[in-house]
Design a protein around this motif. Sequence first.
Motif, PDB file in Angstrom:
ATOM      1  N   TYR A  37      -5.042  -2.265  11.194  1.00  0.00           N
ATOM      2  CA  TYR A  37      -4.879  -0.812  11.227  1.00  0.00           C
ATOM      3  C   TYR A  37      -4.139  -0.282  10.004  1.00  0.00           C
ATOM      4  N   TYR A  38      -3.311  -1.114   9.381  1.00  0.00           N
ATOM      5  CA  TYR A  38      -2.532  -0.649   8.241  1.00  0.00           C
ATOM      6  C   TYR A  38      -3.408  -0.295   7.046  1.00  0.00           C
ATOM      7  N   THR A  39      -4.591  -0.893   6.915  1.00  0.00           N
ATOM      8  CA  THR A  39      -5.463  -0.489   5.814  1.00  0.00           C
ATOM      9  C   THR A  39      -6.027   0.912   6.066  1.00  0.00           C
ATOM     10  N   TYR A  40      -6.241   1.242   7.332  1.00  0.00           N
ATOM     11  CA  TYR A  40      -6.621   2.610   7.696  1.00  0.00           C
ATOM     12  C   TYR A  40      -5.482   3.582   7.366  1.00  0.00           C
TER      13      TYR A  40
ATOM     14  N   TRP B 280       2.169   7.205   0.532  1.00  0.00           N
ATOM     15  CA  TRP B 280       3.204   6.248   0.956  1.00  0.00           C
ATOM     16  C   TRP B 280       3.158   4.952   0.147  1.00  0.00           C
ATOM     17  N   ARG B 281       2.094   4.736  -0.597  1.00  0.00           N
ATOM     18  CA  ARG B 281       1.969   3.546  -1.453  1.00  0.00           C
ATOM     19  C   ARG B 281       2.257   2.273  -0.665  1.00  0.00           C
ATOM     20  N   LEU B 282       1.616   2.161   0.468  1.00  0.00           N
ATOM     21  CA  LEU B 282       1.902   1.052   1.377  1.00  0.00           C
ATOM     22  C   LEU B 282       1.579  -0.303   0.761  1.00  0.00           C
ATOM     23  N   ALA B 283       0.501  -0.379   0.015  1.00  0.00           N
ATOM     24  CA  ALA B 283       0.128  -1.663  -0.577  1.00  0.00           C
ATOM     25  C   ALA B 283       1.135  -2.120  -1.624  1.00  0.00           C
ATOM     26  N   ASP B 284       1.796  -1.191  -2.278  1.00  0.00           N
ATOM     27  CA  ASP B 284       2.822  -1.546  -3.261  1.00  0.00           C
ATOM     28  C   ASP B 284       4.107  -2.003  -2.587  1.00  0.00           C
ATOM     29  N   ARG B 285       4.354  -1.527  -1.387  1.00  0.00           N
ATOM     30  CA  ARG B 285       5.651  -1.744  -0.737  1.00  0.00           C
ATOM     31  C   ARG B 285       5.634  -2.833   0.319  1.00  0.00           C
ATOM     32  N   HIS B 286       4.458  -3.178   0.836  1.00  0.00           N
ATOM     33  CA  HIS B 286       4.366  -4.137   1.938  1.00  0.00           C
ATOM     34  C   HIS B 286       3.364  -5.227   1.568  1.00  0.00           C
TER      35      HIS B 286
ATOM     36  N   TYR C 271       2.108  -7.598   3.321  1.00  0.00           N
ATOM     37  CA  TYR C 271       1.071  -7.812   4.328  1.00  0.00           C
ATOM     38  C   TYR C 271      -0.073  -6.816   4.142  1.00  0.00           C
ATOM     39  N   ILE C 272       0.247  -5.551   3.940  1.00  0.00           N
ATOM     40  CA  ILE C 272      -0.800  -4.537   3.789  1.00  0.00           C
ATOM     41  C   ILE C 272      -1.577  -4.777   2.501  1.00  0.00           C
TER      42      ILE C 272
END
Length: 311
Positions: free
Chosen positions: A111-114, A122-128, A130-131
């Motif tokens: 779900y995090y890729t969604y 939020w730049r989730l891929a840069d910060r996490h 796993y994502i």
Amino acid sequence: MRILVVGGTGLIGTHVVDVLRERDHVVTTVARTPRAGVDHVLDVETASVDDLRPLLAGQDGIVYGSRADEQRVLRKPILPVLRREIVDPVARAFTATRDAGVTRGVILGSYYTYVDRLRPQWRLADRHAYIRCRLEQAAQARAAAGPDLPVAVLELPFVFGRAGDRLPNWAGPLDRWARSGAPLLVPVGGTAAISARSVAEVAVDALEHARGTDIPVADENLTWHEMITRIAAAVGRPRRVTRLPAGAVRAGLRLGGVLQALGGKESGLAPDHLADVLLAELFIEPVTGRPLDPALRDTFAAPPPADQYPR
């Protein structure tokens, strides 16, 4: 069709096998541990393309359902470890899938890729880590498969349900918390949820229609308050659930990040960058409309063993 299910005895994999057989498909299962229902014992995290090709010969499709624990805390850097677990095995599997002439595939993703598409700021891929690895997983699987082999990625939120002794990896901690006398304190915001059976039906639909898209799925959208209230009721200890102020949530997560850093450790989801996700209502529309309560009750029907963290 003939379908190879990797992780075919896990929580979701078991339901995928059931739905495939109900629809008269022929199923072959692969898992790392020998047990009833496993046709081939193989650790796909270390298997080579040459190891995988014979299993895929004559298959029409593949469901890749092996998983990794995003909450696990490891010594820095965690990114190479997660790549070895999440990205590299899938790239090898879909290289073998293409070589074997398989015509369709499904990956049980996150779900995090969604959420990353929904909230790019939020730049989730840069910060996490796993994502980031989940995004790389989808990209590398599709690159390995090539343009003629559609690969659907099911973006899974909280998955409820049971398959024999198999439970969600987060069920044990939530079960013990709900049964304890500890206060039930939750953030504002919410998430999506789905049953393992619903995931299986969506996965088989994607195979039958040779879909090659990202597919976010949910049976219901729940605030954290609603989810924990229903879990407490399911374990037989219904009681008040209190929403925490956003400032308290942010402070607690920042502290968690500081403690990890001081110990030279990190987790797949970095706590000091997680507040935005927990405090938002990150819902999926449309939902399937299938009832979630039976799967919720199955998940919390009895206390799981203390070491119950199935893969």
